[in-house]
Design an enzyme around this catalytic site. Structure first.
Site, PDB file in Angstrom:
ATOM      1  N   ASP A 138       0.816  -1.208   0.000  1.00  0.00           N
ATOM      2  CA  ASP A 138       0.000   0.000   0.000  1.00  0.00           C
ATOM      3  C   ASP A 138       0.853   1.263   0.000  1.00  0.00           C
ATOM      4  O   ASP A 138       0.568   2.224  -0.717  1.00  0.00           O
ATOM      5  CB  ASP A 138      -1.006   0.016   1.151  1.00  0.00           C
ATOM      6  CG  ASP A 138      -0.394  -0.288   2.510  1.00  0.00           C
ATOM      7  OD1 ASP A 138       0.804  -0.604   2.587  1.00  0.00           O
ATOM      8  OD2 ASP A 138      -1.144  -0.235   3.507  1.00  0.00           O
ATOM      9  N   GLY A 139       1.929   1.268   0.784  1.00  0.00           N
ATOM     10  CA  GLY A 139       2.801   2.432   0.810  1.00  0.00           C
ATOM     11  C   GLY A 139       3.406   2.742  -0.547  1.00  0.00           C
ATOM     12  O   GLY A 139       3.416   3.897  -1.000  1.00  0.00           O
TER      13      GLY A 139
END
Length: 367
Positions: free
Chosen positions: A125-126
């Site tokens: 996600d990052g």
């Protein structure tokens, strides 16, 4: 420019008329300045990170928070409230904390007296948000366009190399969930970001991003159809024949199979998209919340409340969806608009980031 009814705009302006932070009465710049003051920590003149644990003895930066920070800056740049210098400081920190021989960011760094201890794994996600923020920034600051697009392309190529399950055509949760891991078939539902997938395809021309969009939205749709509420769990097991919620304590908490602090981002992710399936999944979920007078901190998939306290973390993505879909979700807009009518929280980076993302979008409406 987001299309929005005159009535909703007037309501929003009336609701936010108290803002006196500068002569333009901009909601976004007010929240950006608070967010930057509380969470952006400068290492030196050219580098800064997002402190995800502002009350801890030693600051901690995580790639998810850093990605949100870079996106806030890029969106703020679109509105003319953030300078390229501020985005560059965060970008320089990302560049310094990539995992060896990759373009992926270490998922966690702990700072001890300005010395950084970085983890060797990434969190998908990052890196998705970092890549997307670079694409957005390339349009805001054209003098850096070639550089930012090159960096974004490198991230996307390595996500497909290290965070991709080709059999299921889906992203894994990180490079540690590889083919030899029991987590290879596990999906973090908030990694379904259809608008970003479209942007990734447009940049790279790689049709895998369109395949990922189709397959992961399909898995999300199947999860949505498994309950009357349309609520989706934080994590799910995926096979070619079925998709199901994970059991408690599979990876993060006893609520891994519930609508909790990962899945609460889904309304924001889907609200940015224009495809039919994204709208269907979002609409079912939003209809559930339209029947509630308060938004609490987590839900079981049958709609029962996990933690009976009002949660701004869960409310912010719903407010964003309501802003993106005027009239349709006006009740939720009226109910949750208070989120951008009060000082930003100083001790919860996640809540603060989600609210600030909404606030910089409000600027687009008011301007």
């Amino acid at each position: 420019m987001i299309l929005i009814s005159i009535a909703v705009v007037l309501t929003l302006i009336g609701s936010l008329v108290y803002v006196r932070y500068d002569s333009r009465k901009q909601v976004g710049i007010n929240y950006y300045r608070q967010w930057s003051k509380y969470y952006v920590k400068k290492q030196n003149k050219k580098t800064a990170y997002i402190n995800s644990q502002p009350t801890a003895r030693n600051p901690v930066s995580i790639s998810e928070g850093h990605g949100y920070g870079m996106l806030i800056c890029a969106l703020g740049g679109e509105n003319g409230i953030v300078a390229n210098e501020e985005f560059e400081k965060l970008n320089n920190y990302y560049l310094k904390h990539r995992i060896a021989s990759t373009a992926l960011m270490s998922w966690k760094q702990t700072i001890y007296k300005n010395k950084v201890q970085a983890e060797a794994n990434n969190a998908t996600d990052g890196d998705l948000y970092i890549a997307y923020s670079l694409i957005k920034a390339s349009n805001v600051w054209p003098q850096e366009r070639a550089k930012y697009l090159k960096e974004a392309t490198a991230i996307l190529n390595d996500i497909l190399k290290y965070n991709y399950n080709p059999q299921l055509k889906m992203l894994t949760v990180g490079n540690w969930a590889n083919e030899g891991s029991k987590f290879y078939n596990m999906m973090r539902t908030s990694d379904v970001v259809p608008q970003q997938f479209d942007a990734f395809y447009k940049l790279t021309g790689n049709k895998k991003w369109l395949e990922i969009k189709r397959s992961m939205l399909g898995y999300l749709s199947k999860l949505s159809m498994q309950s009357k509420t349309g609520l989706i769990p934080d994590f799910a097991w995926v096979t070619k024949s079925q998709v199901k919620s994970v059991a408690p304590n599979t990876v993060a908490s006893k609520y891994d199979g519930d609508y909790y602090y990962n899945a609460c981002r889904i309304p924001y992710n889907l609200a940015q998209a224009n495809d039919k399936l994204s709208k269907e999944i979002l609409n079912k979920m939003m209809n559930f919340f339209m029947k509630r007078n308060k938004v609490y901190a987590g839900y079981y998939l049958d709609g029962k409340v996990i933690d009976r306290h009002k949660s701004e973390t869960f409310g912010a993505p719903l407010l964003d969806a309501a802003i993106n879909h005027p009239r349709k979700y006006d009740k939720l807009f009226q109910q949750e608009k208070f989120l951008v009518m009060k000082p930003l929280v100083k001790t919860n980076y996640y809540e603060a980031a989600l609210i600030t993302l909404v606030a910089v979008q409000v600027d687009k409406i008011l301007n």
